[in-house]
Design a protein around this motif. Sequence first.
Motif, PDB file in Angstrom:
ATOM      1  N   THR A  52       0.962  -1.494  -0.348  1.00  0.00           N
ATOM      2  CA  THR A  52       0.293  -0.399   0.257  1.00  0.00           C
ATOM      3  C   THR A  52       0.440   1.669   0.052  1.00  0.00           C
ATOM      4  OG1 THR A  52       0.077  -0.165   2.323  1.00  0.00           O
ATOM      5  CG2 THR A  52      -1.848  -0.726   1.359  1.00  0.00           C
ATOM      6  N   TRP A  53       2.270   1.332   0.064  1.00  0.00           N
ATOM      7  CA  TRP A  53       2.968   2.258   0.537  1.00  0.00           C
ATOM      8  C   TRP A  53       3.507   3.048  -0.933  1.00  0.00           C
ATOM      9  CZ3 TRP A  53       7.778   0.149  -0.271  1.00  0.00           C
ATOM     10  CH2 TRP A  53       7.424  -0.653   0.610  1.00  0.00           C
ATOM     11  N   CYS A  54       3.494   1.312  -1.705  1.00  0.00           N
ATOM     12  CA  CYS A  54       4.991   1.320  -2.701  1.00  0.00           C
ATOM     13  C   CYS A  54       4.191   2.336  -3.978  1.00  0.00           C
ATOM     14  CB  CYS A  54       4.579   0.456  -3.461  1.00  0.00           C
ATOM     15  SG  CYS A  54       5.382   0.155  -4.903  1.00  0.00           S
ATOM     16  N   GLY A  55       5.136   3.427  -4.555  1.00  0.00           N
ATOM     17  CA  GLY A  55       4.271   4.751  -4.967  1.00  0.00           C
ATOM     18  C   GLY A  55       4.456   3.841  -6.410  1.00  0.00           C
ATOM     19  N   PRO A  56       5.437   3.120  -7.057  1.00  0.00           N
ATOM     20  CA  PRO A  56       5.651   2.799  -8.397  1.00  0.00           C
ATOM     21  C   PRO A  56       4.598   1.304  -7.929  1.00  0.00           C
ATOM     22  CG  PRO A  56       7.664   2.704  -7.598  1.00  0.00           C
ATOM     23  CD  PRO A  56       6.941   2.587  -6.333  1.00  0.00           C
ATOM     24  N   CYS A  57       4.030   0.612  -7.521  1.00  0.00           N
ATOM     25  CA  CYS A  57       2.465   0.100  -7.106  1.00  0.00           C
ATOM     26  C   CYS A  57       1.397   0.691  -7.884  1.00  0.00           C
ATOM     27  CB  CYS A  57       2.416  -1.060  -5.993  1.00  0.00           C
ATOM     28  SG  CYS A  57       3.874  -1.737  -5.060  1.00  0.00           S
ATOM     29  N   LYS A  58       1.051   2.136  -7.204  1.00  0.00           N
ATOM     30  CA  LYS A  58      -0.088   2.392  -7.480  1.00  0.00           C
ATOM     31  C   LYS A  58      -0.156   3.100  -8.845  1.00  0.00           C
ATOM     32  CE  LYS A  58       0.108   4.390  -3.120  1.00  0.00           C
ATOM     33  NZ  LYS A  58       0.011   5.126  -1.372  1.00  0.00           N
ATOM     34  N   LEU A  59       1.526   3.791  -9.014  1.00  0.00           N
ATOM     35  CA  LEU A  59       1.133   3.949 -10.495  1.00  0.00           C
ATOM     36  C   LEU A  59       0.968   2.478 -11.960  1.00  0.00           C
ATOM     37  CD1 LEU A  59       4.826   6.231 -10.638  1.00  0.00           C
ATOM     38  CD2 LEU A  59       2.746   6.691 -11.319  1.00  0.00           C
ATOM     39  N   MET A  60       1.432   0.957 -11.659  1.00  0.00           N
ATOM     40  CA  MET A  60       1.024   0.285 -12.761  1.00  0.00           C
ATOM     41  C   MET A  60      -0.152   0.537 -12.252  1.00  0.00           C
ATOM     42  SD  MET A  60       3.808  -0.808 -13.307  1.00  0.00           S
ATOM     43  CE  MET A  60       2.962  -2.590 -14.353  1.00  0.00           C
ATOM     44  N   ALA A  61      -0.702   0.524 -10.910  1.00  0.00           N
ATOM     45  CA  ALA A  61      -2.767  -0.146 -11.059  1.00  0.00           C
ATOM     46  C   ALA A  61      -3.277   1.377 -12.210  1.00  0.00           C
ATOM     47  CB  ALA A  61      -2.752  -0.114  -9.798  1.00  0.00           C
ATOM     48  N   LYS A  62      -2.189   2.759 -11.817  1.00  0.00           N
ATOM     49  CA  LYS A  62      -3.756   3.902 -12.511  1.00  0.00           C
ATOM     50  C   LYS A  62      -2.631   3.926 -14.358  1.00  0.00           C
ATOM     51  CE  LYS A  62      -2.878   8.376 -12.469  1.00  0.00           C
ATOM     52  NZ  LYS A  62      -2.702   9.933 -11.900  1.00  0.00           N
ATOM     53  N   ASN A  63      -1.956   3.443 -14.754  1.00  0.00           N
ATOM     54  CA  ASN A  63      -1.700   3.659 -15.945  1.00  0.00           C
ATOM     55  C   ASN A  63      -1.429   2.342 -16.409  1.00  0.00           C
ATOM     56  OD1 ASN A  63      -1.230   5.671 -14.873  1.00  0.00           O
ATOM     57  ND2 ASN A  63       1.075   6.816 -14.736  1.00  0.00           N
ATOM     58  N   THR A  64      -0.752   2.062 -16.298  1.00  0.00           N
ATOM     59  CA  THR A  64      -0.668   0.211 -16.489  1.00  0.00           C
ATOM     60  C   THR A  64      -1.516  -0.876 -17.186  1.00  0.00           C
ATOM     61  OG1 THR A  64       2.009   0.753 -16.756  1.00  0.00           O
ATOM     62  CG2 THR A  64       1.453  -1.679 -17.293  1.00  0.00           C
ATOM     63  N   PHE A  65      -2.057  -1.152 -16.201  1.00  0.00           N
ATOM     64  CA  PHE A  65      -2.953  -2.193 -15.511  1.00  0.00           C
ATOM     65  C   PHE A  65      -4.939  -1.946 -16.905  1.00  0.00           C
ATOM     66  CE2 PHE A  65      -0.792  -3.751 -11.717  1.00  0.00           C
ATOM     67  CZ  PHE A  65       0.437  -4.268 -12.432  1.00  0.00           C
ATOM     68  N   VAL A  70      -3.128  -3.976 -23.026  1.00  0.00           N
ATOM     69  CA  VAL A  70      -2.200  -4.509 -21.741  1.00  0.00           C
ATOM     70  C   VAL A  70      -3.360  -5.608 -21.102  1.00  0.00           C
ATOM     71  CG1 VAL A  70      -1.551  -5.024 -19.246  1.00  0.00           C
ATOM     72  CG2 VAL A  70      -0.445  -2.918 -21.147  1.00  0.00           C
ATOM     73  N   GLY A  71      -4.601  -4.988 -21.151  1.00  0.00           N
ATOM     74  CA  GLY A  71      -6.089  -6.165 -20.563  1.00  0.00           C
ATOM     75  C   GLY A  71      -6.671  -7.136 -21.738  1.00  0.00           C
TER      76      GLY A  71
END
Length: 318
Positions: A52-65, A70-71
């Motif tokens: 929950t604290w990982c910035g790149p994780c949030k960017l992956m969820a917002k921009n890539t996934f 990709v879908g």
Amino acid sequence: MFKKIIYSLCLLIGISIHSQSKGISFQKIDLEAAKAMAAKENKLIFIDLYTTWCGPCKLMAKNTFTDPRVGEVFNKNFINIAIDAEKEGVNLVKEFKIVNYPSFLFLDHTGKLVQYDFGYYNAEQFLGVGASVLGKVSVQNNKTLDQVKGKMVGDIISNFTAKDHLGKTFSLSGEKEKLIIVFIRGQWCPYCNKYIETLQNLSPELQSKNARLVIISPEKPEFIEKTINKTKTGYTVLYDEGYKIAEAFDVLYTPNTETLNFYNSRLKDDFTKSRSDNSGRLPVSATFILNENKEVVWRHFNPDYKERASVEDILKNL
């Protein structure tokens, strides 16, 4: 006017929801359920391991996934699950020694690691990651009939386990006798059924030869029941779930499109619902003799399913 405004809002909401659905569809299931689904649908498993604290994780969820391209690729080829590394993902972190986030685990339907990646990827880059994973599996699992060669004399077979139609577990490592391993295509195959009946002639000789005959079928237990009923065999018939035994012996292949279409249209549920997935893959109808050390000492390997090892040749090489 008011109706037009409501209509426009509904339209915009509908477009928004539709656009969101074009990204990766993450299943709200655990890994065991994902493995079962992957086996059934002939897919791989993609795990987004985040915190929950990982910035790149949030960017992956917002921009890539959320990217439609990709879908399209990931929903078609993977069972996708997102797991919080600090909650339900703790065991995965330990198992795969995860230290970076986000981490991406690509597994086969048994849970075996196919590829590992981590860090932020834009949509284009992540499509490349997906293509790399699919390329590895394509080379491993989608051989044509002329590409499979079968294990050779002198090869050692690694341990495998499988269950018979009664749920009893067979383990190769636990067997002390010589083994005759016979692959069949299924109860729908008249050549397989006739061959199993012929093999009954071996039964009186096996004890004196310190040998056991085991039949390997790609079909589920309820279809193995049909094999047993049709042939009246007393031999052990194992369900090769996920084709892992056929792969271990290098006898697994994918029939060409024309053959698959014929089987699907002619055999219907006997073909499409009998196996652990819908890939249409089949084993070559090969026979192997293993000594007590699990070494291949003799084999009969012929891509023509009408050609089988004779009882005389099997006895001669025990």
